[in-house]
Design a protein around this motif. Sequence first.
Motif, PDB file in Angstrom:
ATOM      1  N   LYS A 119       0.829  -1.208   0.000  1.00  0.00           N
ATOM      2  CA  LYS A 119       0.000   0.000   0.000  1.00  0.00           C
ATOM      3  C   LYS A 119       0.861   1.255   0.000  1.00  0.00           C
ATOM      4  O   LYS A 119       0.526   2.249  -0.651  1.00  0.00           O
ATOM      5  N   PHE A 120       1.970   1.200   0.736  1.00  0.00           N
ATOM      6  CA  PHE A 120       2.885   2.336   0.746  1.00  0.00           C
ATOM      7  C   PHE A 120       3.463   2.551  -0.643  1.00  0.00           C
ATOM      8  O   PHE A 120       3.622   3.699  -1.089  1.00  0.00           O
ATOM      9  N   ASN A 121       3.737   1.463  -1.337  1.00  0.00           N
ATOM     10  CA  ASN A 121       4.306   1.539  -2.674  1.00  0.00           C
ATOM     11  C   ASN A 121       3.401   2.302  -3.628  1.00  0.00           C
ATOM     12  O   ASN A 121       3.861   3.001  -4.538  1.00  0.00           O
ATOM     13  N   GLU A 122       2.091   2.181  -3.421  1.00  0.00           N
ATOM     14  CA  GLU A 122       1.123   2.817  -4.316  1.00  0.00           C
ATOM     15  C   GLU A 122       1.255   4.340  -4.319  1.00  0.00           C
ATOM     16  O   GLU A 122       1.017   4.994  -5.329  1.00  0.00           O
ATOM     17  N   VAL A 123       1.609   4.900  -3.183  1.00  0.00           N
ATOM     18  CA  VAL A 123       1.694   6.359  -3.085  1.00  0.00           C
ATOM     19  C   VAL A 123       3.133   6.860  -3.076  1.00  0.00           C
ATOM     20  O   VAL A 123       3.377   8.048  -3.306  1.00  0.00           O
ATOM     21  N   ALA A 124       4.085   5.976  -2.809  1.00  0.00           N
ATOM     22  CA  ALA A 124       5.478   6.391  -2.655  1.00  0.00           C
ATOM     23  C   ALA A 124       6.009   7.080  -3.906  1.00  0.00           C
ATOM     24  O   ALA A 124       6.635   8.146  -3.830  1.00  0.00           O
ATOM     25  N   VAL A 125       5.765   6.472  -5.060  1.00  0.00           N
ATOM     26  CA  VAL A 125       6.273   7.037  -6.303  1.00  0.00           C
ATOM     27  C   VAL A 125       5.634   8.392  -6.578  1.00  0.00           C
ATOM     28  O   VAL A 125       6.304   9.345  -6.984  1.00  0.00           O
ATOM     29  N   LYS A 126       4.342   8.505  -6.323  1.00  0.00           N
ATOM     30  CA  LYS A 126       3.641   9.768  -6.553  1.00  0.00           C
ATOM     31  C   LYS A 126       4.170  10.876  -5.644  1.00  0.00           C
ATOM     32  O   LYS A 126       4.189  12.046  -6.023  1.00  0.00           O
ATOM     33  N   LEU A 127       4.614  10.488  -4.454  1.00  0.00           N
ATOM     34  CA  LEU A 127       5.095  11.471  -3.490  1.00  0.00           C
ATOM     35  C   LEU A 127       6.602  11.718  -3.596  1.00  0.00           C
ATOM     36  O   LEU A 127       7.156  12.514  -2.835  1.00  0.00           O
ATOM     37  N   GLY A 128       7.260  11.024  -4.496  1.00  0.00           N
ATOM     38  CA  GLY A 128       8.684  11.266  -4.691  1.00  0.00           C
ATOM     39  C   GLY A 128       9.598  10.535  -3.732  1.00  0.00           C
ATOM     40  O   GLY A 128      10.745  10.954  -3.527  1.00  0.00           O
ATOM     41  N   VAL A 129       9.133   9.436  -3.141  1.00  0.00           N
ATOM     42  CA  VAL A 129       9.990   8.658  -2.243  1.00  0.00           C
ATOM     43  C   VAL A 129      11.040   7.918  -3.072  1.00  0.00           C
ATOM     44  O   VAL A 129      10.734   7.300  -4.087  1.00  0.00           O
TER      45      VAL A 129
END
Length: 292
Positions: free
Chosen positions: A5-15
């Motif tokens: 689930k973290f992966n789903e937003v990580a890229v969008k947030l620049g992690v």
Amino acid sequence: MNLEKFNEVAVKLGVLGIKVSQNGKLIAQKLWDEECRRNIYSASKSFTSCAVGLAVQEGLLSIDEKLVDVFERDLPQNVSDYLAKATVRDLLTMCLGQEHGSLMGAQRPLYAEDNWVKLSLAIPFVYEAGTHFVYNNVGPYLAGILVQRRAGCDLVSYLTPRLFQPLEIKRPTWEIDPLGNTFGAGGLFLTLSEFHKFGMLYLQKGRWNGKQLISEAWVMESTKKQVENRNDSYGYGYLFWGGENNSFRADGKYSQLSIILRDKDAVISIAAECRKPAKLMRVIFDEIYPQL
């Protein structure tokens, strides 16, 4: 630990990368980019806090010393009452007494004055120290300068045998001021893994591989709530931010984070190029923290 689930937003947030350790073991990690040394920006301040603590335990300085004594030769012609009362401790809490932040990233290339110590002390002290939280690079910069002057070397050289070598961190690059002094308020370059070790050291109350590198008393004092801040109710320590669930963290621009969770015996460290740090923090505590 499931990072799906973290992966789903990580890229969008620049992690760019995440490491999670609990009970002394790495339990999760993921890289979205290669792991190289990157600027950890204001998370560098927490390393300066560590340097001050080491200098205190070595008897090089006291946080109760007054700035007018430790920087006697750099004072402005007219010393205000507020500057006269300010102490080394006030350099560490963002409550120095100046009205605005100075020595910030976009400002540093523009100063005509090369002696940033004199420049910093000449900025008006409009509040009594300890009464107003104003995020400001002057405090940690001067704290780093004091350590360097008392130790007789730059911050990297001072921290190398005391911190970096024990943590198996090769001598890092750190930004300098125009006169060659280490800029203790920012500009330290580390990999995510190196930064994560620092978080682990503080989780372990200054102990590493059976040796007490920095006193437990300083670790606990510097990471507890010393002052209120304007952003939330969690407060600010000595160049560490307080956070929810009894956490504290080293925190740099674009979400360079090492979050220490004593209640979970865990550390979450992140390298990022994030423009929405509050959203990323929310995801960390909503998606990762419950799994610990």
